[in-house]
Write a protein that holds these residues in place. Sequence first.
Motif, PDB file in Angstrom:
ATOM      1  N   VAL A   1     -19.977  96.177  69.113  1.00 23.46           N
ATOM      2  CA  VAL A   1     -19.863  97.608  68.817  1.00 23.46           C
ATOM      3  C   VAL A   1     -18.408  97.893  68.475  1.00 23.46           C
ATOM      4  N   VAL A   2     -18.191  98.605  67.356  1.00 27.30           N
ATOM      5  CA  VAL A   2     -16.855  99.040  66.960  1.00 27.30           C
ATOM      6  C   VAL A   2     -16.864 100.558  66.882  1.00 27.30           C
ATOM      7  N   ASP A   3     -15.950 101.181  67.594  1.00 35.23           N
ATOM      8  CA  ASP A   3     -15.857 102.646  67.583  1.00 35.23           C
ATOM      9  C   ASP A   3     -14.429 103.030  67.928  1.00 35.23           C
ATOM     10  N   LYS A   4     -14.001 104.193  67.446  1.00 37.38           N
ATOM     11  CA  LYS A   4     -12.653 104.639  67.807  1.00 37.38           C
ATOM     12  C   LYS A   4     -12.618 105.238  69.205  1.00 37.38           C
ATOM     13  N   ALA A   5     -13.764 105.680  69.715  1.00 37.41           N
ATOM     14  CA  ALA A   5     -13.848 106.209  71.080  1.00 37.41           C
ATOM     15  C   ALA A   5     -14.121 105.070  72.054  1.00 37.41           C
ATOM     16  N   LEU A   6     -13.510 105.134  73.204  1.00 36.70           N
ATOM     17  CA  LEU A   6     -13.735 104.128  74.237  1.00 36.70           C
ATOM     18  C   LEU A   6     -14.981 104.468  75.056  1.00 36.70           C
ATOM     19  N   PRO A   7     -15.788 103.474  75.413  1.00 41.59           N
ATOM     20  CA  PRO A   7     -16.957 103.747  76.260  1.00 41.59           C
ATOM     21  C   PRO A   7     -16.570 104.393  77.595  1.00 41.59           C
ATOM     22  N   GLN A   8     -15.399 104.041  78.125  1.00 42.65           N
ATOM     23  CA  GLN A   8     -14.964 104.573  79.414  1.00 42.65           C
ATOM     24  C   GLN A   8     -14.698 106.076  79.367  1.00 42.65           C
TER      25      GLN A   8
ATOM     26  N   GLN B   1     -32.891  84.952  67.269  1.00 43.17           N
ATOM     27  CA  GLN B   1     -32.581  86.378  67.272  1.00 43.17           C
ATOM     28  C   GLN B   1     -31.369  86.647  66.383  1.00 43.17           C
ATOM     29  N   PRO B   2     -31.346  87.815  65.738  1.00 41.84           N
ATOM     30  CA  PRO B   2     -30.229  88.142  64.848  1.00 41.84           C
ATOM     31  C   PRO B   2     -28.981  88.556  65.625  1.00 41.84           C
ATOM     32  N   THR B   3     -27.872  88.536  64.919  1.00 39.55           N
ATOM     33  CA  THR B   3     -26.618  89.070  65.443  1.00 39.55           C
ATOM     34  C   THR B   3     -26.410  90.427  64.789  1.00 39.55           C
ATOM     35  N   VAL B   4     -25.901  91.390  65.563  1.00 34.53           N
ATOM     36  CA  VAL B   4     -25.834  92.774  65.093  1.00 34.53           C
ATOM     37  C   VAL B   4     -24.447  93.355  65.336  1.00 34.53           C
ATOM     38  N   LEU B   5     -23.909  93.983  64.307  1.00 32.25           N
ATOM     39  CA  LEU B   5     -22.669  94.744  64.403  1.00 32.25           C
ATOM     40  C   LEU B   5     -23.029  96.211  64.285  1.00 32.25           C
ATOM     41  N   VAL B   6     -22.636  97.011  65.277  1.00 35.69           N
ATOM     42  CA  VAL B   6     -22.940  98.444  65.280  1.00 35.69           C
ATOM     43  C   VAL B   6     -21.630  99.209  65.136  1.00 35.69           C
ATOM     44  N   LEU B   7     -21.487  99.918  64.039  1.00 33.55           N
ATOM     45  CA  LEU B   7     -20.308 100.744  63.789  1.00 33.55           C
ATOM     46  C   LEU B   7     -20.597 102.145  64.298  1.00 33.55           C
ATOM     47  N   GLY B   8     -19.679 102.712  65.055  1.00 35.67           N
ATOM     48  CA  GLY B   8     -19.900 104.035  65.625  1.00 35.67           C
ATOM     49  C   GLY B   8     -20.927 104.013  66.737  1.00 35.67           C
ATOM     50  N   GLY B   9     -20.941 102.956  67.522  1.00 36.37           N
ATOM     51  CA  GLY B   9     -21.969 102.781  68.539  1.00 36.37           C
ATOM     52  C   GLY B   9     -21.767 103.535  69.832  1.00 36.37           C
ATOM     53  N   VAL B  10     -20.675 104.276  69.979  1.00 39.60           N
ATOM     54  CA  VAL B  10     -20.434 105.018  71.215  1.00 39.60           C
ATOM     55  C   VAL B  10     -21.015 106.430  71.136  1.00 39.60           C
ATOM     56  N   GLY B  11     -21.234 106.942  69.950  1.00 36.45           N
ATOM     57  CA  GLY B  11     -21.819 108.281  69.780  1.00 36.45           C
ATOM     58  C   GLY B  11     -23.241 108.343  70.298  1.00 36.45           C
ATOM     59  N   PHE B  12     -23.832 109.521  70.257  1.00 37.94           N
ATOM     60  CA  PHE B  12     -25.161 109.740  70.840  1.00 37.94           C
ATOM     61  C   PHE B  12     -26.220 108.804  70.263  1.00 37.94           C
TER      62      PHE B  12
ATOM     63  N   ALA C   1     -21.197 105.455  62.268  1.00 40.88           N
ATOM     64  CA  ALA C   1     -19.882 106.087  62.288  1.00 40.88           C
ATOM     65  C   ALA C   1     -19.874 107.312  61.388  1.00 40.88           C
ATOM     66  N   SER C   2     -19.312 108.377  61.913  1.00 37.46           N
ATOM     67  CA  SER C   2     -19.186 109.600  61.125  1.00 37.46           C
ATOM     68  C   SER C   2     -18.118 110.480  61.750  1.00 37.46           C
ATOM     69  N   GLU C   3     -17.692 111.443  61.020  1.00 38.44           N
ATOM     70  CA  GLU C   3     -16.711 112.413  61.514  1.00 38.44           C
ATOM     71  C   GLU C   3     -17.412 113.759  61.607  1.00 38.44           C
ATOM     72  N   THR C   4     -17.388 114.365  62.778  1.00 40.14           N
ATOM     73  CA  THR C   4     -18.129 115.609  62.977  1.00 40.14           C
ATOM     74  C   THR C   4     -17.225 116.791  63.307  1.00 40.14           C
ATOM     75  N   ARG C   5     -15.963 116.702  62.987  1.00 35.55           N
ATOM     76  CA  ARG C   5     -15.044 117.810  63.283  1.00 35.55           C
ATOM     77  C   ARG C   5     -14.975 118.730  62.060  1.00 35.55           C
ATOM     78  N   PHE C   6     -15.870 119.683  61.987  1.00 33.97           N
ATOM     79  CA  PHE C   6     -15.995 120.538  60.819  1.00 33.97           C
ATOM     80  C   PHE C   6     -14.816 121.482  60.638  1.00 33.97           C
ATOM     81  N   SER C   7     -14.098 121.778  61.715  1.00 31.52           N
ATOM     82  CA  SER C   7     -13.008 122.747  61.615  1.00 31.52           C
ATOM     83  C   SER C   7     -11.692 122.123  61.132  1.00 31.52           C
ATOM     84  N   GLN C   8     -11.652 120.813  60.948  1.00 34.58           N
ATOM     85  CA  GLN C   8     -10.426 120.151  60.553  1.00 34.58           C
ATOM     86  C   GLN C   8     -10.430 119.872  59.059  1.00 34.58           C
TER      87      GLN C   8
END
Length: 102
Positions: A35-42, A4-15, A92-99
């Motif tokens: 999984v690497v993300d700036k948001a914590l799963p908790q 089985q492969p090994t997988v790195l998911v960037l931005g994996g906490v988003g929807f 991974a993406s940035e979705t804050r359109f007002s900033q």
Amino acid sequence: MAPQPTVLVLGGVGFIGRNFVAHLVENGLAADIRVVDKALPQTAYFNDRFKAAFDKVDFLQGDLSNTIPPEKFEKMYTRADGSSFDYVINFASETRFSQPPE
């Protein structure tokens, strides 16, 4: 049968990322998932399905912007045994359109 492969998911906490990670875990599609993300799963309002999936992955909190130091960047992309991941999936993406872009 191939290993089985090994997988790195960037931005994996988003929807989309959390659903992808749950799919990988529930179907046993990867030997190792990080999984690497700036948001914590908790703090991401996970339901029981996502909580169970993220209990089985290696999570690193990290900002994927160009301001991170090289040694932290290297840690995100390198497995514990020093090898690299077979697949890197970027949600991974940035979705804050007002900033401003900065």
